[in-house]
Design a protein around this motif. Structure first.
Motif, PDB file in Angstrom:
ATOM      1  N   MET A 298      13.724  13.655  37.646  1.00  0.00           N
ATOM      2  CA  MET A 298      15.026  13.926  36.622  1.00  0.00           C
ATOM      3  C   MET A 298      14.582  14.538  35.387  1.00  0.00           C
ATOM      4  O   MET A 298      13.190  14.429  34.970  1.00  0.00           O
ATOM      5  CB  MET A 298      15.776  12.540  36.365  1.00  0.00           C
ATOM      6  N   LEU A 299      15.265  15.066  34.431  1.00  0.00           N
ATOM      7  CA  LEU A 299      15.103  15.740  33.261  1.00  0.00           C
ATOM      8  C   LEU A 299      14.037  14.920  32.434  1.00  0.00           C
ATOM      9  O   LEU A 299      13.012  15.566  31.805  1.00  0.00           O
ATOM     10  CB  LEU A 299      16.253  15.854  32.591  1.00  0.00           C
ATOM     11  N   HIS A 300      14.244  13.700  32.103  1.00  0.00           N
ATOM     12  CA  HIS A 300      13.160  13.060  31.124  1.00  0.00           C
ATOM     13  C   HIS A 300      13.308  11.714  31.538  1.00  0.00           C
ATOM     14  O   HIS A 300      14.468  10.909  32.218  1.00  0.00           O
ATOM     15  CB  HIS A 300      13.335  13.247  29.731  1.00  0.00           C
ATOM     16  N   LYS A 301      12.379  10.692  31.234  1.00  0.00           N
ATOM     17  CA  LYS A 301      12.235   9.372  31.473  1.00  0.00           C
ATOM     18  C   LYS A 301      13.438   8.570  30.999  1.00  0.00           C
ATOM     19  O   LYS A 301      14.119   7.601  31.581  1.00  0.00           O
ATOM     20  CB  LYS A 301      11.012   8.755  30.585  1.00  0.00           C
ATOM     21  N   GLY A 302      13.901   8.958  29.962  1.00  0.00           N
ATOM     22  CA  GLY A 302      15.149   8.426  29.409  1.00  0.00           C
ATOM     23  C   GLY A 302      16.336   8.213  30.356  1.00  0.00           C
ATOM     24  O   GLY A 302      17.092   7.296  30.461  1.00  0.00           O
ATOM     25  N   ILE A 303      16.647   9.679  30.817  1.00  0.00           N
ATOM     26  CA  ILE A 303      17.706   9.997  31.705  1.00  0.00           C
ATOM     27  C   ILE A 303      17.665   9.044  32.905  1.00  0.00           C
ATOM     28  O   ILE A 303      18.373   8.411  33.568  1.00  0.00           O
ATOM     29  CB  ILE A 303      18.043  11.359  31.893  1.00  0.00           C
ATOM     30  N   PHE A 304      16.247   9.114  33.330  1.00  0.00           N
ATOM     31  CA  PHE A 304      15.762   8.380  34.660  1.00  0.00           C
ATOM     32  C   PHE A 304      16.146   7.024  34.625  1.00  0.00           C
ATOM     33  O   PHE A 304      16.928   6.239  35.329  1.00  0.00           O
ATOM     34  CB  PHE A 304      14.561   8.812  35.192  1.00  0.00           C
TER      35      PHE A 304
END
Length: 496
Positions: A298-304
């Motif tokens: 996914m785009l970055h850890k926060g979105i995941f």
């Protein structure tokens, strides 16, 4: 390391934007279009550095990024063409009629002032630093201050350098475009609260967009916030089509649901249909097709982390069944696709199930009756898109349902899937709240320019002092409404 912009630097950038706005007031639509085309040239000239940086920061495939780069340059060009055509000036002229004691009135649209644009995480080119919001604001005659998204700082800087270099090459004031970095919420809040900022553009989560909207409305002089905040984009599958194409529809749905690891604001998060054998066939095909979906970063850890939290919350709700999951063992920020099912009554009575889960996650809602389909439609919040999977006969038999759905979305599809947003005049990317904060406007397509203009009327002004768009000679040769008739002709009259 992302540098946190200081309030002193922000104040300086806003003051430069205020000064640049006075300059832009005196530019013609042709001059702004020339600038926009030059930015497009520079974006197209960017090489591997841009793609490599974006791929490293977002995990998006190079093929996807290459296409998005072309789309971004295309946005600048298509918006430039629309601006130079004078479409958004909306020039109106009502000539004086002394015998009726009516004066000369001329109206057109002008830029509203400095605009803050918040970069989006899921489109590092097309909805970020050099994206459509920036292009449309400059096309309208507004300076832009971009708040870079912290998920792709290097990508944002490369794009910012392109626009800054173009400003310098044209000899335009520095404040036409500014690039602000930082991770803190306070930076965004400070920008919006500044009295010289006149509008905001945002693409992201509901919580983020609503927070900015609330800040803007608490100002002494409230300003518009054009926030695109996501959507569950329901698909209503009607019976005749489902009976004949359940398996095909399942393949189309899962492909759209998981496209780009489900990280599109038009991801079709909910599938709604009547309970029965055709829906059973649809679900059985989903179970097979989801196994063919390879998990991806996914785009970055926060979105995941947000995806995992929201997905698991939905799965844990009462009277919900997990019907399909990739179940792939992975490490890191991989988005594994899942689909659950529930009844219409449970869906309507549990608000958690109608909240967006940003990522490859869907809900199949089984309705007992046509009346339940209509009740869901009545209860739906505003959406960016709603899809009607139907035959012509289905449409004729469900006119009440479709009329309800027209009130709930910005784009109503007849078959196909909603992922894939074309940058054209006919596109409406914006819907009733909470999908966006203002359903009258679109953030995609040349009509996005409309967000950043306001009308001003001139009464009884001498021709030599009127703006080019309203002069008798019509030097820009744009289409104007003159005494209620549209034409592009010059006016053979004298004003005093």
């Amino acid at each position: 390391m992302i540098e946190e912009a200081s309030t002193q630097n922000i104040d300086r950038r806003i003051q430069l934007a205020v000064e640049a706005f006075q300059f832009l007031k005196n530019t013609t639509i042709n001059e702004r279009a020339e600038f926009m085309n030059a930015v497009a040239d520079q974006i197209e000239a960017l090489g591997d550095e841009l793609l490599t940086a974006a791929h490293s920061e977002t995990s998006l495939p190079l093929a996807r990024l290459t296409g998005e780069k072309a789309r971004t340059a295309g946005q600048w060009r298509s918006y430039a063409k629309a601006v130079s055509a004078g479409i958004y000036t909306e020039a109106r002229i009502d000539l004086s009629q002394p015998e009726k004691q009516k004066g000369d009135l001329r109206k057109y649209n002008v830029g509203i002032g400095p605009v803050v644009v918040f970069g989006a995480s899921n489109f590092p080119f097309a909805f970020s630093t050099a994206g459509g919001d920036t292009a449309s604001a400059i096309g309208a005659g507004c300076p832009v201050i971009i708040k870079a998204h912290p998920a792709h700082p290097q990508t944002s800087q490369i794009m910012a350098d392109v626009i800054t270099a173009t400003v310098k090459a044209f000899g335009w004031p520095e404040g036409i475009f500014s690039h602000i970095t930082g991770k803190s919420y306070e930076i965004g809040a400070y920008l919006i609260q500044h009295p010289d900022i006149q509008a905001v553009a945002f693409t992201g989560s509901f919580n983020g967009g609503k927070a900015l909207f609330d800040i803007a409305n608490r100002r002494d002089n409230p300003i518009p916030v054009f926030a695109e905040m996501g959507s569950i984009n329901p698909v209503f599958a009607l019976q005749y089509l489902l009976e004949t194409k359940a398996e095909v529809l399942a393949k189309e749905y899962i492909a759209s649901l998981t496209l780009g690891v489900g990280q599109f604001c038009t991801n079709p998060g909910v599938f709604i249909a009547l309970k029965g054998k055709p829906l059973d066939r649809f679900i059985n095909t989903l179970k097979v097709e989801i196994q063919n979906v390879a998990p991806a970063h996914m785009l970055h850890k926060g979105i995941f982390e947000s995806f995992e939290k929201n997905k698991n919350t939905a799965i844990a709700q009462p009277n919900v069944e997990l019907i399909a999951s990739a179940h792939t063992e992975t490490e890191g920020s991989y988005g594994n696709a899942s689909v659950i099912t529930t009844s219409a009554s449970n869906f309507m009575n549990n608000p958690v199930l109608s909240e967006e889960v940003f990522g490859p996650f869907g809900i199949v809602v089984a309705c007992e009756t046509d009346e339940e389909l209509r009740k869901i439609a009545q209860q739906l919040k505003g959406q960016l898109t709603i899809t009607i999977a139907a035959t012509n006969e289905d449409v004729r038999d469900n006119s009440k349902l479709i009329n309800l759905l027209k009130d709930k979305c910005g784009r109503l599809l007849f078959n196909g899937m909603p992922t894939g947003v074309e940058v054209v005049y006919g596109m409406q990317h914006g819907g009733p709240f909470p999908s966006t904060t203002d359903s009258r406007f679109t953030s995609v397509g040349p009509d996005a320019v409309k967000r950043f203009v306001r009308p001003i009327s001139f009464q009884n002004w001498p021709d030599e002092f009127l703006p080019e768009e309203l002069k008798n000679s019509n030097p820009l040769q744009i289409s104007r409404m003159v005494d209620g008739v549209r034409n592009s002709e010059s006016l053979n009259i004298q004003t005093t």
